[in-house]
Motif scaffolding. Sequence first.
Motif, short mmCIF file in Angstrom:
data_model
loop_
_atom_site.label_atom_id
_atom_site.label_comp_id
_atom_site.label_asym_id
_atom_site.label_seq_id
_atom_site.Cartn_x
_atom_site.Cartn_y
_atom_site.Cartn_z
N PRO A 163 0.83 -1.21 0.00
CA PRO A 163 0.00 0.00 0.00
C PRO A 163 0.86 1.26 0.00
O PRO A 163 1.97 1.29 0.56
N ALA A 164 0.35 2.32 -0.61
CA ALA A 164 1.10 3.57 -0.71
C ALA A 164 1.05 4.37 0.58
O ALA A 164 1.89 5.25 0.80
N GLY A 165 0.09 4.10 1.45
CA GLY A 165 0.00 4.86 2.69
C GLY A 165 -1.24 4.47 3.48
O GLY A 165 -1.99 3.57 3.10
N GLY A 166 -1.42 5.16 4.60
CA GLY A 166 -2.56 4.88 5.46
C GLY A 166 -2.25 3.81 6.49
O GLY A 166 -1.13 3.31 6.59
N VAL A 167 -3.28 3.46 7.27
CA VAL A 167 -3.15 2.43 8.30
C VAL A 167 -4.10 1.29 7.97
O VAL A 167 -5.03 1.46 7.18
N PRO A 168 -3.88 0.10 8.56
CA PRO A 168 -4.78 -1.03 8.29
C PRO A 168 -6.22 -0.68 8.63
O PRO A 168 -6.49 -0.15 9.71
N PRO A 169 -7.17 -0.94 7.74
CA PRO A 169 -8.56 -0.57 8.00
C PRO A 169 -9.18 -1.29 9.19
O PRO A 169 -10.07 -0.74 9.86
N ASP A 170 -8.70 -2.50 9.51
CA ASP A 170 -9.25 -3.26 10.63
C ASP A 170 -8.35 -3.23 11.86
O ASP A 170 -8.53 -4.03 12.78
N GLY A 171 -7.39 -2.32 11.89
CA GLY A 171 -6.48 -2.25 13.03
C GLY A 171 -5.25 -3.12 12.83
O GLY A 171 -5.13 -3.85 11.84
N PHE A 172 -4.33 -3.06 13.81
CA PHE A 172 -3.06 -3.77 13.69
C PHE A 172 -3.14 -5.21 14.19
O PHE A 172 -2.27 -6.02 13.89
N ILE A 173 -4.17 -5.55 14.97
CA ILE A 173 -4.23 -6.87 15.59
C ILE A 173 -5.15 -7.81 14.83
O ILE A 173 -4.88 -9.02 14.75
N ALA A 174 -6.23 -7.30 14.25
CA ALA A 174 -7.22 -8.16 13.60
C ALA A 174 -6.60 -8.97 12.46
O ALA A 174 -6.82 -10.18 12.35
N PRO A 176 -2.84 -9.36 11.18
CA PRO A 176 -1.40 -9.03 11.22
C PRO A 176 -0.75 -9.04 9.84
O PRO A 176 0.17 -8.26 9.58
N ASP A 177 -1.19 -9.94 8.95
CA ASP A 177 -0.59 -10.00 7.62
C ASP A 177 -0.84 -8.72 6.84
O ASP A 177 0.02 -8.23 6.11
N ILE A 178 -2.05 -8.15 6.99
CA ILE A 178 -2.36 -6.89 6.33
C ILE A 178 -1.63 -5.74 7.00
O ILE A 178 -1.12 -4.82 6.34
N ALA A 179 -1.54 -5.78 8.34
CA ALA A 179 -0.86 -4.71 9.08
C ALA A 179 0.61 -4.61 8.68
O ALA A 179 1.16 -3.50 8.56
N VAL A 180 1.26 -5.76 8.47
CA VAL A 180 2.67 -5.75 8.06
C VAL A 180 2.84 -5.05 6.72
O VAL A 180 3.81 -4.30 6.51
N GLN A 181 1.91 -5.25 5.81
CA GLN A 181 2.01 -4.62 4.49
C GLN A 181 1.94 -3.10 4.61
O GLN A 181 2.65 -2.37 3.92
N TYR A 182 1.05 -2.60 5.47
CA TYR A 182 0.94 -1.15 5.66
C TYR A 182 2.15 -0.58 6.41
O TYR A 182 2.50 0.58 6.23
N LEU A 183 2.78 -1.40 7.25
CA LEU A 183 3.88 -0.92 8.08
C LEU A 183 5.22 -0.89 7.37
O LEU A 183 6.08 -0.06 7.69
N LEU A 184 5.42 -1.78 6.40
CA LEU A 184 6.75 -1.98 5.83
C LEU A 184 7.37 -0.71 5.26
O LEU A 184 8.48 -0.32 5.64
N LEU A 185 6.69 -0.05 4.33
CA LEU A 185 7.29 1.10 3.66
C LEU A 185 7.60 2.25 4.62
O LEU A 185 8.73 2.75 4.64
N PRO A 186 6.64 2.72 5.44
CA PRO A 186 6.99 3.82 6.36
C PRO A 186 8.03 3.41 7.39
O PRO A 186 8.88 4.23 7.76
N ALA A 187 8.00 2.17 7.87
CA ALA A 187 8.98 1.73 8.86
C ALA A 187 10.38 1.67 8.27
O ALA A 187 11.36 2.08 8.90
N ILE A 188 10.50 1.16 7.05
CA ILE A 188 11.81 1.12 6.39
C ILE A 188 12.33 2.53 6.15
O ILE A 188 13.51 2.83 6.37
N CYS A 189 11.46 3.41 5.68
CA CYS A 189 11.86 4.79 5.43
C CYS A 189 12.36 5.45 6.71
O CYS A 189 13.36 6.19 6.70
N LEU A 190 11.70 5.19 7.83
CA LEU A 190 12.08 5.78 9.10
C LEU A 190 13.33 5.13 9.68
O LEU A 190 14.12 5.78 10.37
N ALA A 191 13.52 3.84 9.39
CA ALA A 191 14.62 3.09 10.01
C ALA A 191 15.95 3.28 9.31
O ALA A 191 17.01 3.09 9.94
N LEU A 192 15.96 3.65 8.04
CA LEU A 192 17.21 3.67 7.26
C LEU A 192 18.30 4.56 7.88
O LEU A 192 19.42 4.09 8.11
#
Length: 319
Positions: A163-174, A176-192
């Motif tokens: 995904p290009a942005g936003g947060v998981p529509p069903d939250g981070f716990i409902a 987890p596989d979808i939450a990881v997809q939303y988290l990867l790009l912003p987390a990598i950008c912040l972690a570099l």
Amino acid sequence: MTRYLLHRLPSALLVLFGASVLIFLLLRLVPGDPATILAGNDATPQSIAAIRHQLGLDRSIPVQYLNWLADLFTLDLGRSYIIGGQITDLVGRGLTNTLVLTVTALILAVVASLAVSLASVLWPSRWLSAVVAAANTVAVALPTFVVGPLLVLVFAVAVPVLPAGGVPPDGFIARPDIAVQYLLLPAICLALPVAAALTRFLTESLRTELTKPYVLTARSLGVPHREIVTRGALRNALPTLLTVLGLQTGQLLGGAVLVEAAFVWPGIGQLIEQGISRRDYPLVQVLLLLSVAVFVVIQLVTDIAHAWLDPRIRIGGRS
């Protein structure tokens, strides 16, 4: 350790008190009247005066400050009249999203720095050192507002796998596989940039440890190089890593503002931007003080962890 903590706690509380005074006064110097903005351009002077009275802006500055402190201690943060909603709810939702993002980025940065630093020391080679140095330079040199759009263009537009942005529509716990997809790009950008800084400091610290006399003694006794690095040098290099990690965690929180804007991530950074642009002073002053409190807590935890790993610091802190 308890005595060391009690020795450090007063300075942390003093910083929080000074920050609260400074934030409160600076926001009063910003041009614009929140009551006028809230009432609208066509409001009568009587309506503006009523709103000022409702917000407590017609009282003296010391009284306003003391009332604000009292509300903070009772966790009665009031209501955001411009953005809308209780400040406690707005801060809670934003803080949850920011913490999820920053913790994920911190884990990625620490794991990457440990893996690269240990690889550079365990299997030293000229080409590996050159690749790591080049990658660190690029990660530090490129700002997050450049890396973010590049990641979106590559992994959300050219190769649409995330995904290009936003947060998981069903939250981070409902889901987890979808939450990881939303988290990867912003987390990598912040972690570099954080991973690059940690890698540089940890690698140099490990190389310094490998020149110490205890390492030479271990080698003369036939201890394998891998065991010397993982059981001896790495443990002794951890205090340096923790110190840098505490500083870089603060940078993570600061960089989260730009990352949240690039990836439309509804966290504290986005909330601060909205509050400042709309002159929502009650919300902004709570968010700024919360940011300072997080920095102070991170520094305090870093000092405690550093003292736990290095008893010389605890001994010095008691004197």
